[in-house]
Every structure is written in C-alpha cells, then in structure tokens.
Design a protein around this motif. Sequence first.
Motif, mmCIF file in Angstrom:
data_model
loop_
_atom_site.group_PDB
_atom_site.id
_atom_site.type_symbol
_atom_site.label_atom_id
_atom_site.label_comp_id
_atom_site.label_asym_id
_atom_site.label_seq_id
_atom_site.Cartn_x
_atom_site.Cartn_y
_atom_site.Cartn_z
ATOM 1 N N SER A 46 3.309 -8.888 3.055
ATOM 2 C CA SER A 46 2.510 -8.494 1.896
ATOM 3 C C SER A 46 3.314 -8.806 0.641
ATOM 4 O O SER A 46 4.396 -8.235 0.441
ATOM 5 C CB SER A 46 2.186 -6.993 1.949
ATOM 6 N N CYS B 23 2.338 2.312 -3.771
ATOM 7 C CA CYS B 23 1.003 2.603 -3.256
ATOM 8 C C CYS B 23 0.105 3.173 -4.351
ATOM 9 O O CYS B 23 0.533 4.004 -5.161
ATOM 10 C CB CYS B 23 1.084 3.584 -2.094
ATOM 11 N N GLU C 149 -6.595 -1.337 10.842
ATOM 12 C CA GLU C 149 -6.071 -2.541 10.191
ATOM 13 C C GLU C 149 -5.265 -2.242 8.932
ATOM 14 O O GLU C 149 -4.458 -3.060 8.502
ATOM 15 C CB GLU C 149 -7.215 -3.506 9.892
ATOM 16 N N ASN C 150 -5.499 -1.095 8.310
ATOM 17 C CA ASN C 150 -4.691 -0.731 7.142
ATOM 18 C C ASN C 150 -3.330 -0.188 7.534
ATOM 19 O O ASN C 150 -2.486 0.040 6.661
ATOM 20 C CB ASN C 150 -5.430 0.289 6.271
ATOM 21 N N ARG D 215 -12.991 -6.275 4.527
ATOM 22 C CA ARG D 215 -12.909 -6.146 3.076
ATOM 23 C C ARG D 215 -14.301 -6.083 2.451
ATOM 24 O O ARG D 215 -14.476 -5.609 1.338
ATOM 25 C CB ARG D 215 -12.137 -7.328 2.475
ATOM 26 N N ASN E 158 -3.062 4.527 -3.555
ATOM 27 C CA ASN E 158 -4.066 5.376 -2.914
ATOM 28 C C ASN E 158 -4.395 6.606 -3.761
ATOM 29 O O ASN E 158 -5.558 6.985 -3.914
ATOM 30 C CB ASN E 158 -3.561 5.790 -1.522
ATOM 31 N N ASP F 121 -5.300 5.164 5.784
ATOM 32 C CA ASP F 121 -3.874 4.845 5.711
ATOM 33 C C ASP F 121 -3.017 5.767 6.569
ATOM 34 O O ASP F 121 -1.958 5.371 7.028
ATOM 35 C CB ASP F 121 -3.385 4.949 4.254
ATOM 36 N N GLU G 245 -10.219 2.373 8.391
ATOM 37 C CA GLU G 245 -9.580 1.879 7.172
ATOM 38 C C GLU G 245 -8.559 2.866 6.606
ATOM 39 O O GLU G 245 -7.883 2.564 5.630
ATOM 40 C CB GLU G 245 -10.636 1.577 6.110
#
Length: 560
Positions: free
Chosen positions: A434, A266, A339-340, A48, A268, A308, A306
């Motif tokens: 989440s 989302c 990790e995303n 992060r 994004n 998506d 990172e």
Amino acid sequence: MTIPEKFMNTSASGNTQMAFPGSPAGSRPLKACVIIPPVFDFYSTPHRFSGLGAEIVAERLTAGGCSVQVLNFPGQRKKGAPVPLPAALQFLTPHIVAHEEGKLSFFNRYQRFGPPMSDCAAQVAKTSPDMVFIACFAFCYAEAALELAARIRAIAPRMMIVAGGAGVSAYPGFFVRSPHVDFALTGEAEVAISEFLDAFKSKHPDFSRVPNLYRKTDGRVIAPTEKKQTTAPEIAFVLKKTGETKFSIHFTTALSRGCPKRCRFCSNFLCHGRKFRVIPSGAVKHALAKMPLPAETGKAVTINFEDDNLLLAPDYFLEILDLFQNRFSGFSRVDFLAENGIDHTCLTPELTEILIQKGMRQFNLSIASTHAPILQEEQRNSEFSMYESALRTLHQHGIPCITYFICGFKKDTPKTVAANIVYLAKQPTRIGISLFYPVPGIPDYTDATLFDRIPPGLCAGSSAFPWNDSLTTGQLVTAFRLARLVNLLKSDRQTGMDNALIDQILRHKRLHTIEKKDKYREIIPVPNMDEEMVRLFFDGLSGHPLTTPGPRRTIDTEST
C-alpha cells in the motif's frame, strides 16, 4: 444562512424563507436519487463499487417516505474506459511503460469506471428527483463527485444536491464550498437523514438542527451544531451482491463502526469515530431471515466483510459466521473473506484454526512495517511472533494469505522498504503493498487548507505521490514492482514467458518487465528503477532459494 435564489421565498414581513421549489405539492412522495459517481483511477475492484453507504442512505430515505432511485454508475460498466492521464499525474510518466503487461507491471492505463459524466447527469435528470445525494467514498475521488454535481445542476438548476460519504467526512468544506453542492453530510446516514427530511418538508426549513450537516452562508462554511454517531442498535445492516460467476455468488457487508486504535495513518475515525460498536447479532439474524435467497443453490457463496477490526469482538465474529453458514446452508459452500484486513495481533493459533474451520478461505493481514521506529512513530502495534504463528497455521492448512505493508512513511528509506519486502519474501505469504497517502484530518495533515492547493487525485495510493518526502516516486514504484516480483517468484503458476522474465531478472539482478509490441512480447529493463533498493533486495535474499536460478514449473509455453 444564505440560500441560492432558486430556493428562496419572501414572506409578507420581508423575511427570507427556504422554499425549495422542487418540493412536491400535495401528497406526492418526495423523489430522491442516490448516486455513486464514476471512479477515475488506474484500477478498481468489485467490492469498491458495493456502495454500502449509498444503500443505507436509500433505505433511510425510503423509511422517511421518499421514492428512491439508486444509481451506482461504476457498477453499470463491466470494464473501465481509457481516459487521458490527468495533468496532475504527469509526474508518473517516466515510470509508465505504455504497452507493459504481465505480472510485474506497474499501472499504465488510467480509466473511467462508469459511463461518461454527461450520460450520468442525463440519467439523474431523467428520474426527476426533488433531491440528489452524491456519495463520495474516498477523498481522492472528490473531483468526479463535484464534476457530476456541476453537470446535474447545469441540466436541473433547481435541484437540491447533497454530498456525503467518507470522502466528504474527511473535508466537508471542500465540497460544500462548491456552487453546485448545497449541503455536505458527514458521518453516518442513520443519525441524520430523518432530521434532514423533516427540515426539507417543513414550511420553515431550519437545517441548522440536522446533525453532521455542513452548510454555507455568504461563502462561509457553517459547521453543524451537533455531531452525532450511531449506537450499535442504530447501525443498518446491508448485504450487497457484488458479483456472480458460473460457480459462485459474491456478497459484501460491514457489521461494525469505529476503531479505538490510533494508528496515525488511518482515517477510519473521521467518519465512524473512535468507539468500536457492532450491529447486534440478533438484528443480523433477523435481517438474514427476511432476505430472499438467490435461486442458484448449486453455487458457492462468498461473503466479504469490509470491516477493519471485527477481531476486536472475536466471539461476536464467530457467531456471525455461524449465522451466515446457517442461512446459506442450502448452497454448495459458504466462504468468507475480510479484504480490508484481519488484525494479526488478535489472531491466536486457536482462533486461526476456528476461523479456518468456519470457512475463512483467505487471510488478508497487515503489519504496516517491520521497522520498530516506524511502528512507534505511527502508533501501530505489531506482534510478529503471533503473526508468524498464524502464517504457519495457515500454511499447514493450505489457506492463502496476503500480507500488506505501507510504503512511504515519514521514516521510510530504501533500506527499510527493502527490509520489509525481504522479510515478507521469506514468509509463506503473498505481499500486498500500500503506497502511503493521506486524507485531510489524519495526524500531520490536520491543516485542511493544504488540500485546497493540490488535486484530490494525489490522495490515491495508485498516484505514488511522495507525500512525506522520505521516498521518491521512483522508489515507491520500484518497491511496488519488487513486491510483485516476490509474488511471481512464489507462484506455482508460471508461464514460459514468466520463466524467461525471472531468468533475466535473476541473472542481471535488475528489474525487467514485458512490453507488447504489435503481435510480439519483449522483455525489457524497467526504466528509472531505484538501483539502491533493488541492490538491497537482492543482498537481503542472497543465497535464498527464492532468488536462486533454476528450473521452474510452467503451465503453458509462450515464445519470448
């Protein structure tokens, strides 16, 4: 536009022009400072703090002739410093156990990751920049960005301050309305920084022509006349070292922009748009070849992506993995993470096998929900047969997997949430939960004025705020603890205290946790847990080996 008086000159004709007295005279290069403010939250992770966007801003400013200093404040401290729980988060108090610890704990320590704000402002002022760029990578951290801007302005009133990043792209007006922020730069730095510098250097600055740049006049926010996105060749490649241990070196990168999918939860698209595009593999190869390698070749290298949706271009992703393997071939091992998340709807058994062979050492997957009406409502596709097939393949190869679901959708109930956890409990995967949160601009939250009336910190998942009124904060926290319970039950590294805790939970079918009291640890019932959700969880796993009391493996002994 109305310019603060410190930035104004009056010509002989009486017309006001932008002067920016901080601009250097003569041939001295412009000095810019790119800042990542401290983060205030219950937790954080190294990736992060990678600051990939800030690195791109710095690179573009350098290319434009600036002398640039990057200050990544969260990265300056290895550990967070405890700070008081904000007034806006006091509703969490009934669910926080002050001295809780262990693998079933909820958040209980609000922290500042980075130096005190006064120290940060002093560091910025010490660089004597002509302009400051403040990166806000998530809207929930807007208050910290604005506080730092205010402190910088208090020290250096003539400093130009620009806010940017994904958090700013979600709601630029929130930032540019601040008296301490001169501009809000949305979207991608690659398409705007050059034009911004040209305007800044001009004798007659006209910032209205800078793409994606929000400004203000008489307190009124002025939107940019042009909104622009990168083409694939314009995307900058950044590989950022995020950590190092005795045995490994960790890097983070991102290779793509945009997403054509329209999942309603989302954000994004707010920063990167809907069109999916990737950095050409030739550009990545060239950049890797130019990059100096770390000296510690006896260590392993871990690369985290990172992105998506890299599996929207599977052949490209496989080629990229080969490029990294070749570049770091002199190291003991090269491992890959995403990790995303990896899109399980693109994960065929064959592709799963290939990814494992090429070095994927953990798979982070997302199903959003197991409840069909919720998936339909949120416009999220799921292929559970493909998902379960991928899990079987991963299990056969001993590759760990974490599967994420979102808790707190509009149609969620204790029953749907318990069903999600029970389903995942029966699969060979750990659970990642989440807690739902919105940002300005996503569907159902397009009225940005809503976010003028609430603290931005509520837009963090760790805040467990009941955004959709479908679940209470108590139910969100209970779901969080149940997900952690499943992971503990599946773990083959259970301590004596873990076993005692599990025994209490399974015997009473009630959540318990560990509280530290002086030198001792005590197992206590979880306060204010949601009884219905816990009952549904145990009913769903009735007779399953996971919740059947019995001997468990321990790695050490602890007194209860």
